[in-house]
Write a protein that holds these residues in place. Structure first.
Motif, PDB file in Angstrom:
ATOM      1  N   ARG A  97       0.537  -1.304  -0.025  1.00 52.23           N
ATOM      2  CA  ARG A  97      -0.071  -0.029  -0.055  1.00 52.23           C
ATOM      3  C   ARG A  97       0.919   1.220   0.176  1.00 52.23           C
ATOM      4  O   ARG A  97       0.162   2.247  -0.142  1.00 52.23           O
ATOM      5  CB  ARG A  97      -1.069  -0.030   1.349  1.00 52.23           C
ATOM      6  N   ASP A  98       2.072   1.169   0.325  1.00 56.52           N
ATOM      7  CA  ASP A  98       2.859   2.598   0.418  1.00 56.52           C
ATOM      8  C   ASP A  98       3.659   2.730  -0.898  1.00 56.52           C
ATOM      9  O   ASP A  98       4.653   2.007  -1.003  1.00 56.52           O
ATOM     10  CB  ASP A  98       3.747   2.429   1.551  1.00 56.52           C
ATOM     11  N   PRO A  99       3.387   3.574  -1.962  1.00 55.94           N
ATOM     12  CA  PRO A  99       4.215   3.739  -2.906  1.00 55.94           C
ATOM     13  C   PRO A  99       5.557   4.511  -2.617  1.00 55.94           C
ATOM     14  O   PRO A  99       6.395   4.268  -3.622  1.00 55.94           O
ATOM     15  CB  PRO A  99       3.392   5.102  -3.673  1.00 55.94           C
ATOM     16  N   ALA A 100       5.855   4.864  -1.355  1.00 52.93           N
ATOM     17  CA  ALA A 100       7.147   5.251  -1.389  1.00 52.93           C
ATOM     18  C   ALA A 100       8.237   4.386  -0.761  1.00 52.93           C
ATOM     19  O   ALA A 100       9.420   4.449  -0.905  1.00 52.93           O
ATOM     20  CB  ALA A 100       7.099   6.299   0.029  1.00 52.93           C
ATOM     21  N   PRO A 107      10.464  -0.239   6.367  1.00 49.96           N
ATOM     22  CA  PRO A 107       9.447  -0.277   7.392  1.00 49.96           C
ATOM     23  C   PRO A 107       9.818  -0.869   8.729  1.00 49.96           C
ATOM     24  O   PRO A 107       9.627  -0.437   9.781  1.00 49.96           O
ATOM     25  CB  PRO A 107       8.151  -1.129   6.914  1.00 49.96           C
ATOM     26  N   PHE A 108      10.757  -1.955   8.436  1.00 48.42           N
ATOM     27  CA  PHE A 108      11.177  -2.749   9.562  1.00 48.42           C
ATOM     28  C   PHE A 108      12.151  -2.035  10.384  1.00 48.42           C
ATOM     29  O   PHE A 108      12.226  -2.008  11.792  1.00 48.42           O
ATOM     30  CB  PHE A 108      12.189  -3.903   9.109  1.00 48.42           C
ATOM     31  N   LEU A 109      13.044  -1.036   9.918  1.00 50.73           N
ATOM     32  CA  LEU A 109      14.196  -0.235  10.496  1.00 50.73           C
ATOM     33  C   LEU A 109      13.567   1.314  10.850  1.00 50.73           C
ATOM     34  O   LEU A 109      13.831   2.048  11.939  1.00 50.73           O
ATOM     35  CB  LEU A 109      15.399  -0.111  10.037  1.00 50.73           C
ATOM     36  N   TYR A 110      12.817   1.788   9.950  1.00 52.25           N
ATOM     37  CA  TYR A 110      12.585   3.012   9.957  1.00 52.25           C
ATOM     38  C   TYR A 110      11.130   3.845   9.950  1.00 52.25           C
ATOM     39  O   TYR A 110      11.001   5.060  10.288  1.00 52.25           O
ATOM     40  CB  TYR A 110      13.115   3.712   8.730  1.00 52.25           C
ATOM     41  N   PHE A 111      10.181   2.967   9.806  1.00 54.88           N
ATOM     42  CA  PHE A 111       8.743   3.406   9.618  1.00 54.88           C
ATOM     43  C   PHE A 111       8.148   3.259  11.203  1.00 54.88           C
ATOM     44  O   PHE A 111       8.229   2.299  11.714  1.00 54.88           O
ATOM     45  CB  PHE A 111       7.920   2.739   8.877  1.00 54.88           C
ATOM     46  N   LYS A 112       7.913   4.487  11.587  1.00 58.11           N
ATOM     47  CA  LYS A 112       7.334   4.527  13.046  1.00 58.11           C
ATOM     48  C   LYS A 112       6.110   3.898  13.353  1.00 58.11           C
ATOM     49  O   LYS A 112       5.851   3.150  14.134  1.00 58.11           O
ATOM     50  CB  LYS A 112       7.006   6.053  13.338  1.00 58.11           C
ATOM     51  N   GLY A 113       5.179   3.768  12.196  1.00 64.68           N
ATOM     52  CA  GLY A 113       3.880   2.921  12.259  1.00 64.68           C
ATOM     53  C   GLY A 113       4.149   1.772  12.229  1.00 64.68           C
ATOM     54  O   GLY A 113       3.229   0.838  13.234  1.00 64.68           O
ATOM     55  N   PHE A 114       4.842   1.269  11.503  1.00 61.79           N
ATOM     56  CA  PHE A 114       5.201  -0.408  11.840  1.00 61.79           C
ATOM     57  C   PHE A 114       5.605  -0.859  13.123  1.00 61.79           C
ATOM     58  O   PHE A 114       5.288  -1.902  13.603  1.00 61.79           O
ATOM     59  CB  PHE A 114       5.924  -0.835  10.634  1.00 61.79           C
ATOM     60  N   LEU A 160      -2.366  -4.578   9.187  1.00 60.42           N
ATOM     61  CA  LEU A 160      -2.505  -3.173   9.275  1.00 60.42           C
ATOM     62  C   LEU A 160      -1.424  -2.275   8.844  1.00 60.42           C
ATOM     63  O   LEU A 160      -0.374  -2.455   8.756  1.00 60.42           O
ATOM     64  CB  LEU A 160      -2.851  -2.689  10.799  1.00 60.42           C
ATOM     65  N   PHE A 161      -1.925  -0.933   8.096  1.00 57.23           N
ATOM     66  CA  PHE A 161      -1.034  -0.125   7.711  1.00 57.23           C
ATOM     67  C   PHE A 161      -1.083   1.172   8.440  1.00 57.23           C
ATOM     68  O   PHE A 161      -2.382   1.840   8.119  1.00 57.23           O
ATOM     69  CB  PHE A 161      -1.203  -0.208   6.296  1.00 57.23           C
ATOM     70  N   LEU A 162      -0.262   1.647   9.276  1.00 57.58           N
ATOM     71  CA  LEU A 162      -0.349   3.033  10.141  1.00 57.58           C
ATOM     72  C   LEU A 162       0.536   3.772   9.144  1.00 57.58           C
ATOM     73  O   LEU A 162       1.824   3.706   9.728  1.00 57.58           O
ATOM     74  CB  LEU A 162       0.079   2.687  11.400  1.00 57.58           C
ATOM     75  N   ASP A 163       0.364   4.539   8.415  1.00 58.82           N
ATOM     76  CA  ASP A 163       1.011   5.339   7.488  1.00 58.82           C
ATOM     77  C   ASP A 163       1.352   6.587   8.090  1.00 58.82           C
ATOM     78  O   ASP A 163       0.682   7.533   8.922  1.00 58.82           O
ATOM     79  CB  ASP A 163       0.200   5.924   6.137  1.00 58.82           C
ATOM     80  N   HIS A 164       2.623   6.932   8.323  1.00 58.52           N
ATOM     81  CA  HIS A 164       3.460   8.049   8.884  1.00 58.52           C
ATOM     82  C   HIS A 164       3.142   7.797  10.725  1.00 58.52           C
ATOM     83  O   HIS A 164       4.354   7.691  11.134  1.00 58.52           O
ATOM     84  CB  HIS A 164       2.814   9.328   8.768  1.00 58.52           C
TER      85      HIS A 164
END
Length: 275
Positions: A97-100, A107-114, A160-164
């Motif tokens: 779902r995340d085009p970026a 996501p594993f290291l840097y995305f806060k939502g995940f 679940l996808f918690l974007d940002h």
């Protein structure tokens, strides 16, 4: 870093292979990160091992060291393998779902939502075991680090996808179904007047836009869409789109799976009734 192929429907072993490949590519491109990649990912045998290490290095503090946090995580995974399966589904959701996204390392290291979501999954397991004080400790650390406040008593599905992620607040008696997507500053809260079961029940496949406020013990039906900035105080039928302050129905049906398409557009037709 060149973008690696991501297969959203991959099983757990394939996801782990892709994550390792991303880490190996990062080491080749940025040798200075070699120590981090080895410690967090490459030295582990599976996703559970790497995930427990990542959560521990993030949530550890002066009161609870990394080894202790990791032991709690591994105990949770051993007692309930569905926690790791949910993490795999969450990782696939980001990839889909995340085009970026460039690779699974992000996501594993840097995305806060995940990361906040994976910490919450362990906190929720502690809550179900009656270990409420330690669950609250995890909640507090997650809130301090990631600016998300998810009560350990909430119930949330997989994929679940918690974007940002920044500013998301989810209350104690909230329920979130599988394959939901929500953006920053979403609130699943109470109205301030009730006690007991007082938070929203979000169906599967729902899309919650940035800044959406869903308040009270109300149901948002499967595959509904709540537009950005809306304040929702009444139930939403399945497959409908609501928008506004207060929110009202602006379209039925909406896209078949809005959480997967991440389609935030609204219908041109405005309905003349409120919910």
């Amino acid at each position: 870093m060149a973008k690696l192929e991501i297969v959203p429907e991959a099983d757990g072993l394939e996801l782990w292979r892709q994550l390792r490949a991303s880490a190996e590519a990062a080491v080749r491109e940025e040798p200075q990160l070699g120590s981090q990649m080895n410690a967090v990912i490459l030295s582990h045998d599976d996703l559970a091992g790497a995930l427990s290490f990542q959560i521990a290095r993030k949530l550890a503090d002066g009161e609870m060291g990394a080894m202790s946090v990791r032991e709690v995580c591994l105990s949770a995974y051993a007692a309930d393998p569905a926690i790791v399966a949910a993490a795999e589904a969450d990782l696939r959701a980001v990839a889909e779902r995340d085009p970026a996204i460039r690779n699974l390392l992000q996501p594993f290291l840097y995305f806060k939502g995940f990361q906040a979501l994976q910490g919450w999954r362990v906190a929720h397991w502690l809550w179900t075991q009656g270990r409420e004080t330690l669950a609250f400790h995890f909640q507090s650390r997650i809130s301090e680090l990631f600016q998300l406040d998810i009560h350990p008593g909430a119930r949330m599905g997989k994929g679940l996808f918690l974007d940002h992620g920044t500013g998301i607040v989810i209350g104690e008696t909230a329920v979130v179904g599988d394959n939901v997507s929500m953006l920053h500053n979403v609130t699943l809260g109470g109205t301030g007047a009730e006690r007991g079961d007082r938070h929203p029940k979000i169906g599967k496949g729902v899309l919650l836009g940035a800044g959406a406020k869903v308040l009270g013990n109300i149901e948002v039906g499967d595959y509904a869409k709540v537009a950005s900035g809306s304040v929702l105080l009444k139930p939403v039928p399945s497959g409908c789109t609501v928008a506004g302050v207060p929110a009202r129905v602006v379209g039925c049906p909406t896209a078949a799976e809005p959480a997967r398409t991440m389609d935030h557009t609204l219908a041109d037709v405005v309905y003349d009734f409120v919910i």
